[in-house]
Design a protein around this motif. Sequence first.
Motif, PDB file in Angstrom:
ATOM      1  N   LEU A   1       0.846  -1.194   0.000  1.00 39.35           N
ATOM      2  CA  LEU A   1       0.000   0.000   0.000  1.00 39.35           C
ATOM      3  C   LEU A   1       0.877   1.238   0.000  1.00 39.35           C
ATOM      4  CD1 LEU A   1      -2.882  -0.761   2.499  1.00 39.35           C
ATOM      5  CD2 LEU A   1      -3.014  -0.355   0.044  1.00 39.35           C
ATOM      6  N   ARG A   2       0.520   2.180  -0.876  1.00 37.51           N
ATOM      7  CA  ARG A   2       1.298   3.393  -1.001  1.00 37.51           C
ATOM      8  C   ARG A   2       0.402   4.620  -0.851  1.00 37.51           C
ATOM      9  NH1 ARG A   2       2.947  -0.801  -3.760  1.00 37.51           N
ATOM     10  NH2 ARG A   2       1.126  -0.683  -5.082  1.00 37.51           N
ATOM     11  N   LEU A   3       0.959   5.663  -0.267  1.00 34.91           N
ATOM     12  CA  LEU A   3       0.237   6.926  -0.130  1.00 34.91           C
ATOM     13  C   LEU A   3       0.982   7.970  -0.946  1.00 34.91           C
ATOM     14  CD1 LEU A   3      -2.093   8.443   1.392  1.00 34.91           C
ATOM     15  CD2 LEU A   3      -0.362   9.111   3.063  1.00 34.91           C
ATOM     16  N   ALA A   4       0.325   8.495  -1.988  1.00 32.10           N
ATOM     17  CA  ALA A   4       0.952   9.507  -2.839  1.00 32.10           C
ATOM     18  C   ALA A   4       0.536  10.889  -2.348  1.00 32.10           C
ATOM     19  CB  ALA A   4       0.522   9.302  -4.286  1.00 32.10           C
ATOM     20  N   THR A   5       1.521  11.756  -2.122  1.00 29.45           N
ATOM     21  CA  THR A   5       1.222  13.109  -1.655  1.00 29.45           C
ATOM     22  C   THR A   5       1.408  14.108  -2.796  1.00 29.45           C
ATOM     23  OG1 THR A   5       3.481  13.198  -0.790  1.00 29.45           O
ATOM     24  CG2 THR A   5       1.740  12.685   0.776  1.00 29.45           C
ATOM     25  N   SER A   6       0.842  15.302  -2.624  1.00 28.36           N
ATOM     26  CA  SER A   6       0.798  16.263  -3.728  1.00 28.36           C
ATOM     27  C   SER A   6       2.188  16.765  -4.113  1.00 28.36           C
ATOM     28  CB  SER A   6      -0.110  17.436  -3.357  1.00 28.36           C
ATOM     29  OG  SER A   6       0.321  17.977  -2.126  1.00 28.36           O
ATOM     30  N   ASP A   7       3.175  16.607  -3.222  1.00 29.91           N
ATOM     31  CA  ASP A   7       4.535  17.056  -3.562  1.00 29.91           C
ATOM     32  C   ASP A   7       5.289  16.013  -4.391  1.00 29.91           C
ATOM     33  OD1 ASP A   7       4.935  15.109  -1.696  1.00 29.91           O
ATOM     34  OD2 ASP A   7       5.717  16.429  -0.138  1.00 29.91           O
ATOM     35  N   GLY A   8       4.580  14.967  -4.795  1.00 28.10           N
ATOM     36  CA  GLY A   8       5.203  13.973  -5.677  1.00 28.10           C
ATOM     37  C   GLY A   8       5.836  12.807  -4.935  1.00 28.10           C
ATOM     38  N   ASN A   9       5.791  12.842  -3.598  1.00 24.73           N
ATOM     39  CA  ASN A   9       6.357  11.727  -2.830  1.00 24.73           C
ATOM     40  C   ASN A   9       5.369  10.579  -2.696  1.00 24.73           C
ATOM     41  OD1 ASN A   9       8.985  12.615  -2.194  1.00 24.73           O
ATOM     42  ND2 ASN A   9       8.123  14.021  -0.666  1.00 24.73           N
ATOM     43  N   THR A  10       5.917   9.390  -2.532  1.00 26.30           N
ATOM     44  CA  THR A  10       5.086   8.218  -2.282  1.00 26.30           C
ATOM     45  C   THR A  10       5.597   7.520  -1.033  1.00 26.30           C
ATOM     46  OG1 THR A  10       4.680   7.945  -4.643  1.00 26.30           O
ATOM     47  CG2 THR A  10       4.241   6.057  -3.249  1.00 26.30           C
ATOM     48  N   TRP A  11       4.682   7.265  -0.116  1.00 28.57           N
ATOM     49  CA  TRP A  11       5.060   6.642   1.155  1.00 28.57           C
ATOM     50  C   TRP A  11       4.496   5.243   1.210  1.00 28.57           C
ATOM     51  CZ3 TRP A  11       7.883   9.947   4.305  1.00 28.57           C
ATOM     52  CH2 TRP A  11       7.860  11.301   3.930  1.00 28.57           C
ATOM     53  N   GLU A  12       5.322   4.308   1.676  1.00 29.91           N
ATOM     54  CA  GLU A  12       4.833   2.945   1.878  1.00 29.91           C
ATOM     55  C   GLU A  12       3.957   2.911   3.129  1.00 29.91           C
ATOM     56  OE1 GLU A  12       5.208  -0.021   0.219  1.00 29.91           O
ATOM     57  OE2 GLU A  12       6.168   1.081  -1.414  1.00 29.91           O
ATOM     58  N   LEU A  13       2.817   2.281   3.014  1.00 27.89           N
ATOM     59  CA  LEU A  13       1.969   2.082   4.189  1.00 27.89           C
ATOM     60  C   LEU A  13       2.020   0.601   4.553  1.00 27.89           C
ATOM     61  CD1 LEU A  13      -1.156   4.137   3.068  1.00 27.89           C
ATOM     62  CD2 LEU A  13       0.461   4.773   4.868  1.00 27.89           C
ATOM     63  N   PRO A  14       1.939   0.309   5.838  1.00 34.41           N
ATOM     64  CA  PRO A  14       1.963  -1.110   6.235  1.00 34.41           C
ATOM     65  C   PRO A  14       0.709  -1.822   5.769  1.00 34.41           C
ATOM     66  CG  PRO A  14       1.565   0.320   8.118  1.00 34.41           C
ATOM     67  CD  PRO A  14       1.831   1.220   6.973  1.00 34.41           C
ATOM     68  N   MET A  15       0.896  -2.843   4.948  1.00 33.74           N
ATOM     69  CA  MET A  15      -0.196  -3.528   4.255  1.00 33.74           C
ATOM     70  C   MET A  15      -1.224  -4.131   5.210  1.00 33.74           C
ATOM     71  SD  MET A  15      -1.153  -4.691   1.186  1.00 33.74           S
ATOM     72  CE  MET A  15      -1.842  -6.087   0.326  1.00 33.74           C
ATOM     73  N   HIS A  16      -0.763  -4.692   6.298  1.00 38.25           N
ATOM     74  CA  HIS A  16      -1.705  -5.370   7.174  1.00 38.25           C
ATOM     75  C   HIS A  16      -2.098  -4.515   8.357  1.00 38.25           C
ATOM     76  CE1 HIS A  16      -1.827  -8.944   4.832  1.00 38.25           C
ATOM     77  NE2 HIS A  16      -0.532  -8.842   4.688  1.00 38.25           N
ATOM     78  N   GLY A  17      -1.975  -3.235   8.149  1.00 38.47           N
ATOM     79  CA  GLY A  17      -2.421  -2.341   9.204  1.00 38.47           C
ATOM     80  C   GLY A  17      -1.299  -2.111  10.184  1.00 38.47           C
ATOM     81  N   PHE A  18      -1.295  -0.931  10.664  1.00 33.37           N
ATOM     82  CA  PHE A  18      -0.291  -0.522  11.623  1.00 33.37           C
ATOM     83  C   PHE A  18      -1.064   0.174  12.699  1.00 33.37           C
ATOM     84  CE2 PHE A  18       3.371   1.256  13.433  1.00 33.37           C
ATOM     85  CZ  PHE A  18       3.157   2.600  13.643  1.00 33.37           C
ATOM     86  N   ASP A  19      -1.034  -0.400  13.882  1.00 30.13           N
ATOM     87  CA  ASP A  19      -1.801   0.261  14.931  1.00 30.13           C
ATOM     88  C   ASP A  19      -0.953   1.337  15.562  1.00 30.13           C
ATOM     89  OD1 ASP A  19      -3.938  -0.777  17.679  1.00 30.13           O
ATOM     90  OD2 ASP A  19      -3.564   1.133  16.721  1.00 30.13           O
ATOM     91  N   HIS A  20      -1.036   2.502  14.929  1.00 30.43           N
ATOM     92  CA  HIS A  20      -0.328   3.684  15.410  1.00 30.43           C
ATOM     93  C   HIS A  20      -0.650   3.963  16.875  1.00 30.43           C
ATOM     94  CE1 HIS A  20       0.993   7.878  15.408  1.00 30.43           C
ATOM     95  NE2 HIS A  20      -0.163   8.176  15.945  1.00 30.43           N
ATOM     96  N   PHE A  21      -1.849   3.566  17.279  1.00 33.01           N
ATOM     97  CA  PHE A  21      -2.337   3.977  18.589  1.00 33.01           C
ATOM     98  C   PHE A  21      -1.998   2.975  19.680  1.00 33.01           C
ATOM     99  CE2 PHE A  21      -4.976   5.698  15.259  1.00 33.01           C
ATOM    100  CZ  PHE A  21      -4.917   7.044  15.543  1.00 33.01           C
ATOM    101  N   SER A  22      -1.620   1.746  19.291  1.00 30.44           N
ATOM    102  CA  SER A  22      -1.340   0.760  20.333  1.00 30.44           C
ATOM    103  C   SER A  22       0.031   1.056  20.927  1.00 30.44           C
ATOM    104  CB  SER A  22      -1.370  -0.661  19.767  1.00 30.44           C
ATOM    105  OG  SER A  22      -0.120  -0.960  19.194  1.00 30.44           O
ATOM    106  N   GLU A  23       0.211   0.736  22.194  1.00 30.71           N
ATOM    107  CA  GLU A  23       1.470   1.052  22.854  1.00 30.71           C
ATOM    108  C   GLU A  23       2.634   0.305  22.226  1.00 30.71           C
ATOM    109  OE1 GLU A  23      -0.262   2.511  27.062  1.00 30.71           O
ATOM    110  OE2 GLU A  23       0.527   0.484  26.916  1.00 30.71           O
TER     111      GLU A  23
END
Length: 323
Positions: free
Chosen positions: A298-320
């Motif tokens: 999974l990739r996130l494309a931003t308007s400045d032309g960058n592409t960020w990899e996203l964790p495919m199976h979910g990333f619980d940013h909120f879990s400790e």
Amino acid sequence: MTGEFDIIRQYFTRNSADPSLRVGIGDDGAVIQPTAGHELVVVTDTLVAGRHFPADARADDIGWRALAVNLSDCAAMAATPRFAFLALSLPEANDTWLEEFAAGFFELAERDNVVLAGGDTTRGPLVITVTVLGEVPSGKAVLRSGARVGDRVLVTGWPGRARAALETWQRNETVPDGLQQPWRRPDPRTAAIDVLRESASACIDVSDGLVADLGHLLTASGGDSPLGATLEADALPIADALVDAVDEEAVECVLFGGDDYELLFTCAPESAIQVREQLAAAGVTATAIGVVEDAEGLRLATSDGNTWELPMHGFDHFSEAGS
Ligand code: ADP
Ligand code: MG
């Protein structure tokens, strides 16, 4: 003290003229005549006090939620919900609590024409299990596994708000008005069912978070060769109330926050505009946020032309643990 049978009679037995329900509450089992040419879709979900809702949450909100999470699963399958079954484990027979719980439950049941056809009532810790039978014309259920390379990825509504509300509440701050409804009374997208049944190639409801659930959908769709997707950061639907509440964390809430019960679905590129219009006509806003690709991940494309990899199976940013 109210007894088990009094509880069932007083709070959960409502007259229903539904002709498909030959025998409802009162016998050992319900007898249902399915609609000719249809398949049954059966979903079930358990809510545990202190785990899925605060033990002191309003009883009407608990009743609403117990049904809502099941209706959301039905909607994700493009099945029209018909009958519900309610297994209730209660520490005590508190009439005020039961009255409010039933009010919340039946408010949603009546909105979506769902009939409570049976259940079970027992003493124990507060645990609520609801099962819903839905119907779909044979062969028309929308599965997680139907997405194809090139399909557009769309999401209904404004995900992320439930998560932001939860975070606010956990900080002992007042949850803003704009976040109250998605947090307390998630709105299952029953109104989207007919459109999705005709046009969606795959669908899942967002309970774990948009990225995690998109990962589930792509994994199911890819079979032996996993699919991927690129999401457009600028296209993400971000509610004003979300920005007001969490500011620059809004995008993270949209991508990783769960429990909104929005629908995440895919459709052929040529039908994306029409699907959005048809959903809007049914009262459901949907936003095209990305494209299914054959490159895994999974990739996130931003308007400045960058592409960020996203964790495919979910990333619980909120879990400790952050995993
Ligand atoms: P049994 O003893 O045969 O299991 P119950 O006494 O549990 O039957 O239930 C009697 C009837 O009431 C059944 O039709 C059951 O489906 C219904 N019922 C029990 N609890 C609930 C509930 N919480 N909501 C709706 N119907 C219920
Ligand atoms: Mg029996």
